[in-house]
Design a protein around this motif. Structure first.
Motif, PDB file in Angstrom:
ATOM      1  N   VAL A  18       0.857  -1.188   0.000  1.00  0.00           N
ATOM      2  CA  VAL A  18       0.000   0.000   0.000  1.00  0.00           C
ATOM      3  C   VAL A  18       0.896   1.242   0.000  1.00  0.00           C
ATOM      4  N   GLN A  19       0.674   2.109  -0.969  1.00  0.00           N
ATOM      5  CA  GLN A  19       1.489   3.317  -1.082  1.00  0.00           C
ATOM      6  C   GLN A  19       1.400   4.142   0.204  1.00  0.00           C
ATOM      7  N   GLY A  20       2.559   4.563   0.677  1.00  0.00           N
ATOM      8  CA  GLY A  20       2.621   5.370   1.886  1.00  0.00           C
ATOM      9  C   GLY A  20       2.787   4.587   3.166  1.00  0.00           C
ATOM     10  N   ILE A  21       2.775   3.270   3.064  1.00  0.00           N
ATOM     11  CA  ILE A  21       2.908   2.434   4.264  1.00  0.00           C
ATOM     12  C   ILE A  21       4.348   1.965   4.395  1.00  0.00           C
ATOM     13  N   ARG A  22       4.825   2.047   5.615  1.00  0.00           N
ATOM     14  CA  ARG A  22       6.106   1.466   5.994  1.00  0.00           C
ATOM     15  C   ARG A  22       5.803   0.501   7.133  1.00  0.00           C
ATOM     16  N   SER A  23       5.761  -0.773   6.788  1.00  0.00           N
ATOM     17  CA  SER A  23       5.416  -1.799   7.763  1.00  0.00           C
ATOM     18  C   SER A  23       6.660  -2.564   8.161  1.00  0.00           C
ATOM     19  N   ALA A  24       6.812  -2.783   9.458  1.00  0.00           N
ATOM     20  CA  ALA A  24       7.963  -3.507   9.989  1.00  0.00           C
ATOM     21  C   ALA A  24       7.494  -4.768  10.692  1.00  0.00           C
ATOM     22  N   LEU A  25       8.218  -5.843  10.476  1.00  0.00           N
ATOM     23  CA  LEU A  25       7.977  -7.082  11.207  1.00  0.00           C
ATOM     24  C   LEU A  25       8.648  -6.945  12.569  1.00  0.00           C
ATOM     25  N   VAL A  26       7.861  -7.087  13.619  1.00  0.00           N
ATOM     26  CA  VAL A  26       8.350  -6.886  14.979  1.00  0.00           C
ATOM     27  C   VAL A  26       8.387  -8.219  15.711  1.00  0.00           C
ATOM     28  N   TRP A  27       9.529  -8.502  16.352  1.00  0.00           N
ATOM     29  CA  TRP A  27       9.661  -9.749  17.096  1.00  0.00           C
ATOM     30  C   TRP A  27      10.296  -9.546  18.470  1.00  0.00           C
TER      31      TRP A  27
END
Length: 173
Positions: free
Chosen positions: A83-92
Motif C-alpha cells: 500500500v502506497q505510503g505504508i512502511r510496515s515492519a515485522l516486529v519480534w
C-alpha cells in the motif's frame, strides 16, 4: 490515536485481545477483520484494508497507525507494504518495536501470532504505539529516498564511495 487492525485466522486471538486492550488504553480501533475463525481465509483481504485505512488517514493529516497479524507476520507485512505510503515492519522483540518507529517511522507493524505469547505481542504493540519518530535527519533522508522510489520509481543516487573502483575479483581476494 486511531489504530487499524487486520489479521488472518492465525492472528484472530491476538486481534480480538487487542480490540479490548486498545480501547481500555484510550485508542480508537478500526477492525478490518476477520470477524470469525476460518482456517482458509486469506490475509491480504484484511491486511490490505488495514494498511489502506492507515494510509488514507495519514494522507488527511491524522496520526493513525496499524497492526497486522498472522502466523509469522511475514506475509502480513508484505501485504501492508504494498500500500502506497505504508512502511510496515515485522516486529519480534521490544527493541524492533521501538526501532520501527525511531528509525523507520513505521506506520504499521506486523506480528506473528504463533511466534510469541499474547503478553509479549501486546508489549510490542504498546511500545510501537508509544514511541514517537524523533525526526533525525538521517532517518528522514532515508525515508524520503524510499518515498521517492515508491512514487516516482527513481533510485537514490549512489554515494561517491560506491562509484570509486570496483570490487576485487574472487581471485584477488
Amino acid at each position: 490515536m486511531r489504530v487499524h487492525l487486520g489479521s488472518d485466522h492465525a492472528g484472530l486471538e491476538l486481534k480480538d485481545h487487542l480490540l479490548n486492550w486498545l480501547v481500555d488504553a484510550g485508542h480508537e480501533v478500526v477492525d478490518h477483520g476477520p470477524f470469525v475463525y476460518d482456517a482458509l481465509d486469506d490475509y491480504p483481504v484484511f491486511c490490505l484494508r488495514a494498511a489502506e485505512g492507515v494510509a488514507a488517514e495519514r494522507a488527511e493529516g491524522l496520526d493513525s497507525l496499524g497492526v497486522v497479524i498472522g502466523g509469522s507476520g511475514n506475509g502480513e507485512q508484505i501485504a501492508a507494504n504494498k500500500v502506497q505510503g505504508i512502511r510496515s515492519a515485522l516486529v519480534w522483540s521490544e527493541e524492533t518495536a521501538t526501532l520501527a518507529r525511531e528509525h523507520n517511522d513505521a506506520n504499521v507493524i506486523s506480528v506473528g501470532g504463533r511466534m510469541h505469547t499474547l503478553e509479549e505481542m501486546t508489549r510490542f504493540i504498546e511500545l510501537f504505539l508509544a514511541t514517537p519518530f524523533p525526526g533525525d535527519e538521517r532517518h528522514v533522508r532515508r525515508i524520503g529516498q524510499l518515498a521517492t522510489y515508491e512514487t516516482e520509481g527513481l533510485l537514490p543516487e549512489l554515494p561517491a564511495s560506491a562509484l570509486q573502483g570496483t570490487a576485487p575479483d574472487a581471485e584477488d581476494a
